[in-house]
Design a protein around this motif. Structure first.
Motif, PDB file in Angstrom:
ATOM      1  N   UNK A   1       0.805  -1.219   0.000  1.00 27.79           N
ATOM      2  CA  UNK A   1       0.000   0.000   0.000  1.00 27.79           C
ATOM      3  C   UNK A   1       0.834   1.263   0.000  1.00 27.79           C
ATOM      4  N   UNK A   2       2.129   1.117   0.280  1.00 29.03           N
ATOM      5  CA  UNK A   2       3.051   2.257   0.305  1.00 29.03           C
ATOM      6  C   UNK A   2       4.080   2.170  -0.819  1.00 29.03           C
ATOM      7  N   UNK A   3       3.759   1.370  -1.826  1.00 22.83           N
ATOM      8  CA  UNK A   3       4.658   1.245  -2.959  1.00 22.83           C
ATOM      9  C   UNK A   3       5.832   0.326  -2.735  1.00 22.83           C
ATOM     10  N   UNK A   4       5.816  -0.502  -1.684  1.00 27.13           N
ATOM     11  CA  UNK A   4       6.918  -1.413  -1.366  1.00 27.13           C
ATOM     12  C   UNK A   4       6.367  -2.778  -0.960  1.00 27.13           C
ATOM     13  N   UNK A   5       5.994  -3.615  -1.913  1.00 24.76           N
ATOM     14  CA  UNK A   5       5.530  -4.966  -1.568  1.00 24.76           C
ATOM     15  C   UNK A   5       6.614  -5.748  -0.836  1.00 24.76           C
ATOM     16  N   UNK A   6       6.175  -6.578   0.115  1.00 28.07           N
ATOM     17  CA  UNK A   6       7.127  -7.382   0.870  1.00 28.07           C
ATOM     18  C   UNK A   6       7.567  -6.748   2.171  1.00 28.07           C
TER      19      UNK A   6
END
Length: 399
Positions: free
Chosen positions: A366-371
């Motif tokens: 949701x903040x542009x950083x999967x994982x």
């Protein structure tokens, strides 16, 4: 029936997880909610008293669109006293929270295809506000090894002729990254030598009073007064003064931009509450020792969680310099199996798994950083202890 824009507008991942947490609690589950970025402290008493007095004094009428003169004067003085930024009441915009101020800035400037640069991870609302107005979000991906800090050469490589804005949130939501003066100066050097000299820079300073380990907060308009006619400095009273519900955000910037934003606000909601504006004056002009005390409390909470997380094998958690969030790297757990045989396919699954074990967090996607995942530690130390123990137990059950 609806506009094409609606098809691309996502629900807030923060609010989605907060709602799942509320449902779990309503169903009888014991949950430590670490989703919302909201201080658990009360609004300072003198601020509430100022609001009551404003009502008694009849300050319940319309105000100027961009805020009362009294509030804008207090904001001008705040920027001078705390940030070394010299501005005027005519260069101030006041809205219903920093989000409205940012929304109006983007609506006033973006044309379809204009690019907005932002270090990732980034606050989810930035992306949706940009795309709502036809802009193209262009993330500059950072790494946990660098403390999620954008590097000057990465910024330089990202700027194109289509760049319209650079958004710099420091301390950052969701990573807690706070740029030093030297890092800011390096960014300013890039901005000065860029062939594109026409784009704006948004400095989102909403967490400026929550910095740790003796760090000194720095902001772009102070460091680079020669770039002042391109910088919009956004702030507000929500985080430092625990006034999230009062809805008062503000900004200073070039007068033509402020005037354009004011024209938009005229047609949106006229102005934020007159009573809230009076309360904001009291917050900005009143004693600041409680702000410093609360910052120390947030630092203690950060240190508690970092110490507990250090004993969870595989959980990598960079040390934030400010705000009240941790942004752990959970990629090592993706692909593992739960006790029931189900597989953790991504960070959304991982967040759902933790919720089953009594901790609500927000997936990093949701903040542009999967994982990755974001945890707000704006809650009591007892709850943080419980959350850390539950996260440890949940991770140890994965195979």
């Amino acid at each position: 029936m609806f506009s094409t824009m609606m098809a691309s507008l996502r629900p807030s991942p923060i609010q989605e997880m907060a709602e799942l947490s509320r449902r779990a609690v309503a169903a009888g589950q014991d949950v430590v909610d670490m989703t919302l970025g909201e201080p658990d402290f009360p609004t300072p008493p003198h601020v509430g008293e100022a609001a009551v007095k404003a009502i008694a004094d009849g300050q319940t009428r319309y105000t100027p669109i961009n805020g009362t003169v009294r509030l804008r004067e207090a904001i001008v003085e705040k920027f001078r006293r705390e940030n070394g930024i010299h501005t005027t009441p005519g260069e101030i915009s006041v809205g219903c929270g920093g989000k409205q101020v940012i929304y109006q800035a983007m609506l006033a400037t973006l044309n379809p295809g204009d690019e907005v640069l932002i270090p990732a991870p980034y606050w989810a609302s930035y992306g949706d506000i940009v795309t709502m107005h036809g802009g193209v979000l262009k993330p500059i991906r950072t790494s946990p090894a660098q403390g999620y800090a954008m590097q000057p050469e990465e910024l330089e490589a990202a700027i194109t002729a289509r760049t319209k804005w650079l958004i710099l949130n420091s301390p950052s939501n969701p990573s807690g990254t706070a740029y030093t003066r030297a890092q800011m100066e390096a960014f300013c050097a890039v901005l000065r030598r860029s062939p594109n000299q026409s784009f704006f820079i948004l400095a989102d300073d909403i967490y400026e009073h929550i910095v740790f380990d003796g760090a000194v907060f720095s902001t772009l308009a102070n460091i680079a007064p020669d770039l002042k006619d391109r910088i919009l400095t956004v702030n507000g009273v929500s985080k430092a003064y625990a006034m999230t519900g009062w809805r008062v955000g503000f900004a200073c910037g070039p007068k033509p931009l402020i005037e354009a934003m004011t024209k938009i606000q005229m047609q949106v909601n006229s102005h934020t509450s007159s009573v809230s504006q009076a309360a904001a004056v009291a917050a900005l002009e009143g004693p600041q020792d409680e702000v410093r005390r609360r910052c120390a409390a947030f630092q203690a909470r950060r240190d508690l969680l970092l110490e507990r997380f250090a004993h969870i094998e595989g959980l990598r958690t960079p040390r934030p310099e400010g705000a009240f969030y941790l942004f752990p790297d959970v990629r090592v757990f993706i692909g593992r199996s739960r006790a029931d045989g189900g597989r953790i396919a991504n960070d959304v699954d991982f967040a759902a798994y933790l919720l089953q074990h009594g901790v609500a967090v927000v997936p990093g996607s949701g903040f542009g950083m999967p994982g990755f995942m974001r945890l707000s530690y704006a809650t009591s130390e007892d709850k943080l202890e419980s959350a850390a123990a539950r996260i440890k137990a949940a991770i140890e059950r994965l195979q």
